[in-house]
Enzyme design. Structure first.
Site, PDB file in Angstrom:
ATOM      1  CB  SER A 141      -0.892   0.005   1.246  1.00  0.00           C
ATOM      2  OG  SER A 141      -1.504   1.263   1.442  1.00  0.00           O
ATOM      3  CD  GLU A 143      -2.552   5.540   3.979  1.00  0.00           C
ATOM      4  OE1 GLU A 143      -1.973   5.911   5.025  1.00  0.00           O
ATOM      5  OE2 GLU A 143      -3.301   6.288   3.325  1.00  0.00           O
ATOM      6  CE1 TYR A 165      -4.370  -1.775   5.314  1.00  0.00           C
ATOM      7  CE2 TYR A 165      -3.424   0.319   4.602  1.00  0.00           C
ATOM      8  CZ  TYR A 165      -3.962  -0.920   4.300  1.00  0.00           C
ATOM      9  OH  TYR A 165      -4.085  -1.309   2.985  1.00  0.00           O
TER      10      TYR A 165
END
Length: 356
Positions: A141, A143, A165
């Site tokens: 990801s 992120e 996460y």
């Protein structure tokens, strides 16, 4: 690009009932794959995104098979592996909501990080037993870049995760690289930047916006409350991005790739696009709510997909304007049906739009 023969190949998808899983299942079925999906046992039906595959009158379902399993349960993964006997595995299952990961950090780590460990071990055991290669795709990801150290972000940009996460995704990414280097596994990571669609969950900010636009247009609500309007993201269409997942596993050698549009806009700009498409004013209907701020914010993500373009011959085909319009049109139709039912006196579930 080197391609394998697809007819008769078997693929296993964790998270098949999610946005990406449903688009990927459609893609693989169209290429002649036998598709197996892992679903968690639930007291309610959670297969709405793939129900249309079953309902297709031209599809008698022999090529789509679902198995109960859980990324937190290594034993169930081994059983699914034996039953599906896959040539390719796409690990899309996770607790994938960034804001929720602050409220459920342990569970997020269990599904995202430890789930990947367990799946890779199940693959290694299956390969040792059968002697047949299993190709593995890990959903990494954007992120992971978090508090970015350079812009745009590429495959060599250092990670600086800013949420439970993202930390779990970094662990899953590096253990995938480690298994590739330690055991010679054909394991690739797709570092996907934000990708949306009409199938996006309603608590994710883009869908929260377009869902609200539809309901506001139909007179079912008046306001939508959002958090950080100034955070910028590189938004693409999930239906485009699953093609990249598949292409990664068709290469002779495994590798890691950024999947992005190389364009970033703010949450505010996306919302303005969505409201404008429906003929509504952003200023009249959007309000800031600090409850939706994250404890640690990610301000800017912008991906550099040059490697994917060069090695996989891939470029995104859907602009963010087209994406916003597509999502608004879908949610206008959904809100229209909702209003019809409401006017007829049928109770409808509340749309809260929590958890941006």
């Amino acid at each position: 690009m080197s391609m394998t023969t697809h007819q008769g190949r078997r693929a296993l998808i964790t998270g098949i009932t999610g946005q990406d899983g449903s688009y990927l299942a459609e893609l693989l079925l169209s290429k002649g794959y036998e598709v197996h999906g892992v679903i968690r046992r639930s007291s309610s039906f959670n297969t709405s995104r793939i129900d249309h595959i079953y309902q297709d009158p031209h599809n008698n379902k022999p090529n789509l098979k679902l198995h109960y399993g859980d990324l937190c349960d290594a034993n169930s993964l081994s059983h699914v592996m034996e039953a599906a006997h896959p040539h390719e595995i796409y690990n899309l299952g996770a607790q994938s909501h960034v804001r929720v990961s602050f409220d459920m950090p342990i569970y997020t780590a269990e599904t995202v990080a430890m789930g990947t460990y367990k799946l890779l071990e199940a693959i290694r055991e299956q390969q040792d037993k059968t002697g047949e290669e299993i190709r593995f795709y890990q959903a990494s990801s954007s992120e992971m870049y978090g508090k970015v150290v350079e812009t745009p972000q590429s495959e060599t940009t250092p990670f600086y995760p800013r949420s439970p996460y993202a930390v779990a995704k970094v662990a899953a990414h590096w253990i995938t690289v480690n298994y590739r280097e330690s055991y010679g596994m054909h394991a690739s990571c797709g570092i996907l930047f934000n990708h949306e669609s009409p199938r996006r969950g309603e608590t994710f900010v883009t869908r929260k916006i377009t869902r609200a636009v539809g309901r506001i247009k139909m007179g079912l609500q008046d306001k939508v409350f959002l958090g950080n309007l100034d955070s910028k993201r590189d938004w693409g269409y999930a239906g485009d991005y699953v093609e990249m997942m598949w292409r990664m596993l068709q290469q002779e050698e495994p590798d890691d790739y950024v999947v992005a549009t190389n364009r970033t806009i703010s949450v505010r700009e996306f919302a303005e696009m969505a409201f404008k498409h429906a003929g509504l004013s952003f200023d009249d209907h959007v309000e800031f709510d600090p409850r939706y701020l994250r404890p640690a914010e990610v301000e800017l993500l912008l991906g550099d997909p040059a490697k994917a373009k060069e090695k996989l011959d891939w470029v995104p085909t859907t602009t963010v304007e087209e994406l916003a319009a597509m999502m608004v049109d879908y949610d206008l139709e959904l809100a229209s049906r909702e209003k019809t039912l409401k006017d007829a006196g049928h109770a409808m579930p509340e749309f809260s739009g929590h958890d941006q």
